[in-house]
Write a protein that holds these residues in place. Structure first.
Motif, PDB file in Angstrom:
ATOM      1  N   ALA A   5       0.688  -1.169   0.166  1.00  0.00           N
ATOM      2  CA  ALA A   5       0.048  -0.011   0.087  1.00  0.00           C
ATOM      3  C   ALA A   5       0.788   1.182   0.079  1.00  0.00           C
ATOM      4  O   ALA A   5       2.078   1.131   0.608  1.00  0.00           O
ATOM      5  CB  ALA A   5      -0.910   0.041   1.315  1.00  0.00           C
ATOM      6  N   SER A   6       0.191   2.125  -0.379  1.00  0.00           N
ATOM      7  CA  SER A   6       1.148   3.542  -0.369  1.00  0.00           C
ATOM      8  C   SER A   6       0.540   4.232   1.142  1.00  0.00           C
ATOM      9  O   SER A   6      -0.440   3.751   1.597  1.00  0.00           O
ATOM     10  CB  SER A   6       0.482   4.620  -1.705  1.00  0.00           C
ATOM     11  N   GLU A  64      -0.436   7.230   1.632  1.00  0.00           N
ATOM     12  CA  GLU A  64      -1.727   8.193   1.517  1.00  0.00           C
ATOM     13  C   GLU A  64      -2.858   6.935   1.727  1.00  0.00           C
ATOM     14  O   GLU A  64      -3.737   7.474   2.295  1.00  0.00           O
ATOM     15  CB  GLU A  64      -1.710   8.735   0.351  1.00  0.00           C
ATOM     16  N   SER A  65      -2.758   5.862   1.266  1.00  0.00           N
ATOM     17  CA  SER A  65      -3.911   4.985   1.520  1.00  0.00           C
ATOM     18  C   SER A  65      -4.255   4.240   2.881  1.00  0.00           C
ATOM     19  O   SER A  65      -5.316   3.662   3.016  1.00  0.00           O
ATOM     20  CB  SER A  65      -3.923   3.920   0.405  1.00  0.00           C
ATOM     21  N   LYS A  80      -7.492   5.104   5.147  1.00  0.00           N
ATOM     22  CA  LYS A  80      -8.925   4.363   4.596  1.00  0.00           C
ATOM     23  C   LYS A  80      -8.705   2.946   4.937  1.00  0.00           C
ATOM     24  O   LYS A  80      -9.730   2.374   5.077  1.00  0.00           O
ATOM     25  CB  LYS A  80      -9.013   4.587   3.035  1.00  0.00           C
ATOM     26  N   PRO A  90      -2.689  -3.832  -3.137  1.00  0.00           N
ATOM     27  CA  PRO A  90      -2.925  -2.350  -2.861  1.00  0.00           C
ATOM     28  C   PRO A  90      -4.697  -2.230  -2.999  1.00  0.00           C
ATOM     29  O   PRO A  90      -4.954  -1.225  -2.492  1.00  0.00           O
ATOM     30  CB  PRO A  90      -2.165  -1.637  -3.685  1.00  0.00           C
ATOM     31  N   ASP A  91      -5.299  -3.235  -3.650  1.00  0.00           N
ATOM     32  CA  ASP A  91      -6.914  -2.978  -3.701  1.00  0.00           C
ATOM     33  C   ASP A  91      -7.487  -3.434  -2.847  1.00  0.00           C
ATOM     34  O   ASP A  91      -8.744  -3.580  -2.898  1.00  0.00           O
ATOM     35  CB  ASP A  91      -7.277  -3.577  -5.274  1.00  0.00           C
ATOM     36  N   HIS A 107      -9.870  -4.603   0.181  1.00  0.00           N
ATOM     37  CA  HIS A 107     -10.957  -4.153   1.081  1.00  0.00           C
ATOM     38  C   HIS A 107     -11.593  -5.150   1.706  1.00  0.00           C
ATOM     39  O   HIS A 107     -11.263  -6.059   1.664  1.00  0.00           O
ATOM     40  CB  HIS A 107     -11.772  -3.045   0.170  1.00  0.00           C
ATOM     41  N   ALA A 111     -13.852   1.766  -2.327  1.00  0.00           N
ATOM     42  CA  ALA A 111     -13.593   2.731  -1.410  1.00  0.00           C
ATOM     43  C   ALA A 111     -14.903   3.089  -0.769  1.00  0.00           C
ATOM     44  O   ALA A 111     -14.719   3.633   0.522  1.00  0.00           O
ATOM     45  CB  ALA A 111     -12.801   3.920  -1.892  1.00  0.00           C
ATOM     46  N   LYS A 164     -11.446   3.015  -5.254  1.00  0.00           N
ATOM     47  CA  LYS A 164     -10.122   3.726  -5.183  1.00  0.00           C
ATOM     48  C   LYS A 164      -9.699   4.016  -6.469  1.00  0.00           C
ATOM     49  O   LYS A 164     -10.252   3.368  -7.688  1.00  0.00           O
ATOM     50  CB  LYS A 164      -9.066   2.832  -4.647  1.00  0.00           C
ATOM     51  N   GLU A 171      -3.599   4.525  -9.094  1.00  0.00           N
ATOM     52  CA  GLU A 171      -2.460   4.553  -7.623  1.00  0.00           C
ATOM     53  C   GLU A 171      -2.263   3.022  -7.216  1.00  0.00           C
ATOM     54  O   GLU A 171      -1.163   2.799  -6.896  1.00  0.00           O
ATOM     55  CB  GLU A 171      -3.514   5.058  -6.585  1.00  0.00           C
ATOM     56  N   VAL A 172      -3.447   2.309  -7.333  1.00  0.00           N
ATOM     57  CA  VAL A 172      -3.352   0.920  -7.086  1.00  0.00           C
ATOM     58  C   VAL A 172      -2.092   0.346  -7.950  1.00  0.00           C
ATOM     59  O   VAL A 172      -1.202  -0.453  -7.585  1.00  0.00           O
ATOM     60  CB  VAL A 172      -4.629   0.056  -7.202  1.00  0.00           C
TER      61      VAL A 172
END
Lengths: 140, 482
Positions: B31-32, B34-35, B38, B65-66, B68, B410, B453, B457-458
């Motif tokens: 993950a980044s 910034e994420s 969330k 990174p996606d 959820h 998201a 999202k 970015e992902v």
């Protein structure tokens, strides 16, 4: 509304409260069917599908799950929406229900969610001072 | 409650094994920075930690990174177990929609060929491809035919004229897993699957006509025969009611066997059984049946799509260059060989909302991709972009040859519906030049771009962390949804 929607990032859930199990199971059924479509006040001739459900389980939680799965299966496999229920017997480990429904017509009926399954995630059924409370999450 | 995350580098975060007493391995989250807020907002990271409880899990409970919040496993979760060390298989680690996946078809058409006729083309796809809640397909499967679908997967469709041999070569596993057993499939699953073959479904399933708007690696794009301005078609669907029922049946079986194998899981949806146990083998045979049904389904959907294009442009699909680039599963468990601490091992890799991303040279890749690596298809949302990536050696070392599978949600469905109140998402997309057709307005509202999202970015996290390499980016032109 006999049920409340529970928010989830990907899926959707129902929170149910009933003075007794009959109320809870009835509200759960209405809640599930209402996630799939808008229940139509259908003409008598259209509402002609009748089915008896006779289920047993080790406890009321499992029984509620089996009951909701039955209704989902009837829709998924046979396209039938059961919208009226008469509970002949409902104990914590068994139920006998007579249900009436109609064949879902994707051209006419409102399409809401394709409910894939009733999940175990966060599933609960507990007795409260007012009766019963349940939470159930559906895979959408 | 905040889940502790230890920074490893810019895109890697560890959930320490000490976070929960039953964790057998740490969690590794891609993950980044910034994420992260969330990610901490719902139960996704908690679910990564829960998966780390599975017996026989190797190295890490992984999150792409996606990631959820799902049920049991997080969506975007990966877990590999070692059958020789009591490793388990978990139906919840695959999910209800067994072998939900995506395929990407190229065409020789250009955006300018489509622009003047886009609405008509999307309309034709929408009317010809069964989609939506309670919609049946045009194929009725007898029990005998269903058993063939189970054994042959996409080959079944090709043998009935719904595709060509080359399609199978560019489908993961050739469109059929060995070991699918029709005897292990319940009557209920057969009933649910009887009229759903060749249907798209509803929810996040879609068919999208796209255009390549960025070339991110000219050499790889060239090797795949892709160029800027070229039209592609992406299809996202799975095993329909057939697979949902198989997962339900198998979960019950695993749940009942938990005490027999003395397995303790923090969420019943993670119920599992040792791979080598009768319950584990039962699930494997049935899961493979559903996986093959899903490959047959996507093959049928592609055949319908080709037919619509053929009628519409009055040219054959071959003439229209409609070759299948690749088809990937993103909800599946497979046995694959990886080097663990210098030793080759066969592991059971669960991918729940994650895509296989094998590097160049892997023997399971078709001849045509063995030199460049496996194409990884990453759909975004219907307003922004989708990507084609390529698997890397880093993925083989670190993520059991796995990459992300999409943008990841998201917003909850109710939040998304609320955000759409008083607006027409369909019109907003139309102003951006995207024609969307769906059976219900609620579907468009809840699947609106902001509900997801940003896939850009992902994918950036996957690319910059070295797990998968960006090749081309697509932009949607037309979308059909259930």
């Amino acid at each position: 509304m006999p049920y409340k929607i529970l928010e989830h990032t990907a899926d959707i859930g129902l929170s149910l409260e009933g003075k007794n199990l009959v109320e809870l199971f009835q509200d759960g059924a209405i809640g599930l069917v209402s996630l799939i479509t808008e229940i139509r006040p259908v003409a008598v001739e259209r509402k002609r599908i009748k089915k008896s459900f006779d289920l047993s389980a080790e406890g009321p939680g499992r029984l509620l799950m089996l009951w909701l799965r039955e209704l989902l299966f009837e829709f998924s496999a046979h396209g039938v929406i059961f919208s009226d229920y008469q509970f002949h017997d409902l104990r914590e480990t068994a139920l006998k229900v007579q249900a009436w429904g109609y064949r879902f017509d994707p051209k006419q009926d409102v399409q809401r969610y394709e409910v894939k399954a009733v999940t175990y995630h966060g599933f609960k059924l507990e007795s409260k001072n007012f009766g019963w409370h349940a939470e159930v999450l559906f895979d959408i | 409650m905040t889940v502790p995350l230890k920074k490893i580098d810019e895109y890697r975060w560890e959930i320490p094994k000490s976070y929960k007493s039953g964790m057998r391995v740490p969690g590794l989250v891609f993950a980044s920075e910034e994420s992260l807020p969330k990610l901490q907002a719902d139960q996704a990271l908690e679910q990564v930690a829960n998966v780390a409880h599975l017996p026989g899990i190797v190295k890490y409970s992984l999150a792409m990174p996606d990631i959820h919040w799902g049920y049991g496993f997080p969506i975007g979760g990966v877990a590999a177990t070692d059958p020789e060390e009591g490793g388990v298989i978990s139906p919840g680690g695959v999910g209800y929609d067994i072998n939900c996946g995506v395929r990407l078809v190229k065409t020789s058409l250009k955006e300018e060929d489509l622009r003047p006729v886009l609405r008509e083309l999307v309309g034709a796809l929408f009317s010809q491809i069964p989609c939506g809640v309670g919609e049946s397909g045009n194929i009725r499967l007898s029990r005998k035919e269903a058993e063939k679908v189970i054994r042959e997967g996409a080959r079944w469709a090709v043998s009935r004229g719904l595709g060509i041999q080359e399609d199978l070569e560019t489908t993961e596993a050739g469109g059929a897993l060995e070991g699918a057993d029709p005897e292990l499939v319940s009557e209920r699953a057969y009933e649910r699957g009887a009229n759903q073959l060749g249907t798209l479904g509803s929810g996040n399933h879609f068919l999208e006509v796209q255009v390549i708007d960025q070339i991110l690696d000219a050499s790889l794009a060239g090797a795949l025969g892709l160029e800027k301005g070229q039209v592609t078609v992406m299809i996202h669907s799975g095993s329909r009611g057939f697979g949902y029922q198989i997962c339900e049946d198998s979960l019950d079986l695993s749940r009942k066997s938990l005490s027999k194998y003395k397995i303790d899981v923090p969420d019943i949806q993670l119920a599992c059984a040792p791979v080598k146990s009768p319950e584990g083998q039962h699930y494997l045979g049935a899961m493979r049946a559903a996986a093959n049904y899903a490959w047959a389904n996507r093959q049928c959907l592609m055949a319908l799509t080709r037919e619509v294009f053929e009628k519409f442009f009055k040219r054959s699909f071959r003439d229209l260059g409609m070759d299948l680039i690749y088809d990937v599963a993103h909800n599946i468990a497979k046995f694959e060989r990886f080097k663990i601490d210098g030793k080759e091992k066969t592991l059971c890799v669960h991918r729940k909302g994650a895509t296989r991303a094998f590097a160049a040279g892997h023997p399971e890749l078709p001849e045509s991709y063995r030199k460049i690596g496996q194409p990884v298809i990453v759909p975004g949302d219907m307003g922004r972009n989708s990507y084609l990536l390529i698997g890397t050696a880093r993925a083989m070392e670190e993520t059991f040859g796995t990459s992300c599978h999409g943008a990841g949600r998201a917003m909850s469905r109710t939040q998304a519906a609320k955000a759409a109140r008083g607006r027409s998402i369909q019109k907003e997309l139309e102003q951006k030049g995207i024609v969307v057709m769906a059976r219900g307005r609620r579907g468009i509202d809840e699947e609106q771009p902001a509900a997801y999202k940003d896939v850009n970015e992902v994918v950036r996290v996957m690319d910059e962390s070295g797990v998968a390499k960006k090749v081309v980016r697509m932009r949607p032109l037309g979308v059909i949804k259930g």
